[in-house]
Design a protein around this motif. Structure first.
Motif, PDB file in Angstrom:
ATOM      1  N   SER A  10       2.175   5.746 -14.894  1.00  0.00           N
ATOM      2  CA  SER A  10       2.525   4.819 -14.264  1.00  0.00           C
ATOM      3  C   SER A  10       3.392   4.585 -12.920  1.00  0.00           C
ATOM      4  N   PHE A  11       2.956   4.043 -11.789  1.00  0.00           N
ATOM      5  CA  PHE A  11       3.688   4.338 -10.579  1.00  0.00           C
ATOM      6  C   PHE A  11       3.377   3.290  -9.438  1.00  0.00           C
ATOM      7  N   HIS A  12       4.394   2.792  -9.017  1.00  0.00           N
ATOM      8  CA  HIS A  12       4.441   1.530  -7.974  1.00  0.00           C
ATOM      9  C   HIS A  12       3.679   2.038  -6.459  1.00  0.00           C
ATOM     10  N   VAL A  13       2.667   1.045  -6.263  1.00  0.00           N
ATOM     11  CA  VAL A  13       2.166   1.346  -5.032  1.00  0.00           C
ATOM     12  C   VAL A  13       2.287   0.036  -4.151  1.00  0.00           C
ATOM     13  N   GLN A  14       1.925  -0.069  -2.818  1.00  0.00           N
ATOM     14  CA  GLN A  14       1.912  -1.343  -2.009  1.00  0.00           C
ATOM     15  C   GLN A  14       0.455  -1.468  -1.830  1.00  0.00           C
ATOM     16  N   ALA A  15       0.136  -3.091  -2.274  1.00  0.00           N
ATOM     17  CA  ALA A  15      -1.144  -3.478  -1.936  1.00  0.00           C
ATOM     18  C   ALA A  15      -0.831  -4.947  -1.350  1.00  0.00           C
ATOM     19  N   TRP A  16      -1.247  -4.989  -0.159  1.00  0.00           N
ATOM     20  CA  TRP A  16      -0.653  -6.100   0.588  1.00  0.00           C
ATOM     21  C   TRP A  16      -1.914  -7.157   0.627  1.00  0.00           C
ATOM     22  N   ILE A  31     -10.874   5.300 -11.772  1.00  0.00           N
ATOM     23  CA  ILE A  31      -9.732   6.342 -12.184  1.00  0.00           C
ATOM     24  C   ILE A  31      -8.317   5.540 -12.244  1.00  0.00           C
ATOM     25  N   ALA A  32      -8.031   4.370 -11.486  1.00  0.00           N
ATOM     26  CA  ALA A  32      -6.633   3.980 -11.583  1.00  0.00           C
ATOM     27  C   ALA A  32      -7.025   2.211 -11.573  1.00  0.00           C
ATOM     28  N   TRP A  33      -5.992   1.627 -12.171  1.00  0.00           N
ATOM     29  CA  TRP A  33      -6.209   0.124 -12.086  1.00  0.00           C
ATOM     30  C   TRP A  33      -4.704  -0.500 -12.041  1.00  0.00           C
ATOM     31  N   SER A  34      -4.425  -1.595 -11.296  1.00  0.00           N
ATOM     32  CA  SER A  34      -3.203  -2.247 -11.157  1.00  0.00           C
ATOM     33  C   SER A  34      -2.651  -2.912 -12.556  1.00  0.00           C
ATOM     34  N   GLN A  35      -1.549  -3.236 -12.632  1.00  0.00           N
ATOM     35  CA  GLN A  35      -1.078  -4.139 -13.899  1.00  0.00           C
ATOM     36  C   GLN A  35      -1.961  -5.154 -14.139  1.00  0.00           C
ATOM     37  N   ASP A  36      -2.463  -6.249 -13.302  1.00  0.00           N
ATOM     38  CA  ASP A  36      -3.248  -7.044 -13.462  1.00  0.00           C
ATOM     39  C   ASP A  36      -4.878  -6.611 -13.649  1.00  0.00           C
ATOM     40  N   ASP A  37      -5.212  -5.409 -13.848  1.00  0.00           N
ATOM     41  CA  ASP A  37      -6.514  -4.901 -14.055  1.00  0.00           C
ATOM     42  C   ASP A  37      -7.364  -5.091 -13.063  1.00  0.00           C
ATOM     43  N   VAL A  38      -6.887  -4.827 -11.758  1.00  0.00           N
ATOM     44  CA  VAL A  38      -7.808  -4.715 -10.693  1.00  0.00           C
ATOM     45  C   VAL A  38      -8.034  -3.435 -10.497  1.00  0.00           C
ATOM     46  N   LEU A  39      -9.268  -2.749 -10.215  1.00  0.00           N
ATOM     47  CA  LEU A  39      -9.576  -1.423  -9.947  1.00  0.00           C
ATOM     48  C   LEU A  39      -8.926  -1.095  -8.583  1.00  0.00           C
ATOM     49  N   GLN A  40      -8.269  -0.071  -8.470  1.00  0.00           N
ATOM     50  CA  GLN A  40      -7.298   0.506  -7.453  1.00  0.00           C
ATOM     51  C   GLN A  40      -7.758   1.852  -6.789  1.00  0.00           C
ATOM     52  N   ALA A  41      -8.592   2.694  -7.659  1.00  0.00           N
ATOM     53  CA  ALA A  41      -9.104   4.057  -7.183  1.00  0.00           C
ATOM     54  C   ALA A  41     -10.304   4.405  -8.100  1.00  0.00           C
ATOM     55  N   PHE A  42     -10.973   4.995  -7.222  1.00  0.00           N
ATOM     56  CA  PHE A  42     -12.188   5.811  -7.814  1.00  0.00           C
ATOM     57  C   PHE A  42     -12.431   7.131  -7.462  1.00  0.00           C
ATOM     58  N   THR A  43     -13.149   7.901  -7.918  1.00  0.00           N
ATOM     59  CA  THR A  43     -13.810   9.400  -7.680  1.00  0.00           C
ATOM     60  C   THR A  43     -15.152   9.472  -7.836  1.00  0.00           C
ATOM     61  N   PHE A  54      -5.290   0.718  -2.782  1.00  0.00           N
ATOM     62  CA  PHE A  54      -3.852   0.466  -2.391  1.00  0.00           C
ATOM     63  C   PHE A  54      -3.581   1.206  -1.013  1.00  0.00           C
ATOM     64  N   HIS A  55      -2.281   1.322  -0.707  1.00  0.00           N
ATOM     65  CA  HIS A  55      -1.875   2.078   0.611  1.00  0.00           C
ATOM     66  C   HIS A  55      -0.833   3.164   0.286  1.00  0.00           C
ATOM     67  N   PRO A  56      -1.791   4.439   0.139  1.00  0.00           N
ATOM     68  CA  PRO A  56      -0.960   5.444  -0.121  1.00  0.00           C
ATOM     69  C   PRO A  56      -0.259   5.996   1.180  1.00  0.00           C
ATOM     70  N   GLU A  57      -0.454   5.456   2.042  1.00  0.00           N
ATOM     71  CA  GLU A  57       0.235   5.792   3.351  1.00  0.00           C
ATOM     72  C   GLU A  57       1.675   5.307   3.511  1.00  0.00           C
ATOM     73  N   ARG A  58       1.898   4.213   2.737  1.00  0.00           N
ATOM     74  CA  ARG A  58       3.062   3.559   2.805  1.00  0.00           C
ATOM     75  C   ARG A  58       4.263   4.164   2.290  1.00  0.00           C
TER      76      ARG A  58
END
Length: 80
Positions: A10-16, A31-43, A54-58
């Protein structure tokens, strides 16, 4: 997934924004969801292909500068 190998489970990211992934490309695996169950990543297995919402560049510094110059998206989505 190798994309997240060096990160904790579990880690924090920025989603604006309030954008959402509503359908995945053929063969894609979530492969990844936010704490409110929103899909954040796939492969796409077997390929060097990832999609992130999310914004990995931030970095903390770039996000702090952003907060100084931009308000929250709206009253329903305050900056936390």
């Amino acid at each position: 997934d190798p994309l997240f190998d060096e990160l904790p489970e579990s880690f924090h990211v920025q989603a604006w924004h309030q954008d959402r992934i509503v359908s995945l490309p053929q063969g894609a695996v979530p492969i990844a969801w936010s704490q409110d169950d929103v899909l954040q990543a796939f492969t796409i297995p077997g390929e060097a292909i990832w999609g992130v919402q999310f914004h990995p560049e931030r970095t903390q510094a770039t996000f702090e500068r952003l907060l100084e110059t931009r308000p929250a998206p709206n009253d329903d989505h305050p900056i936390e």
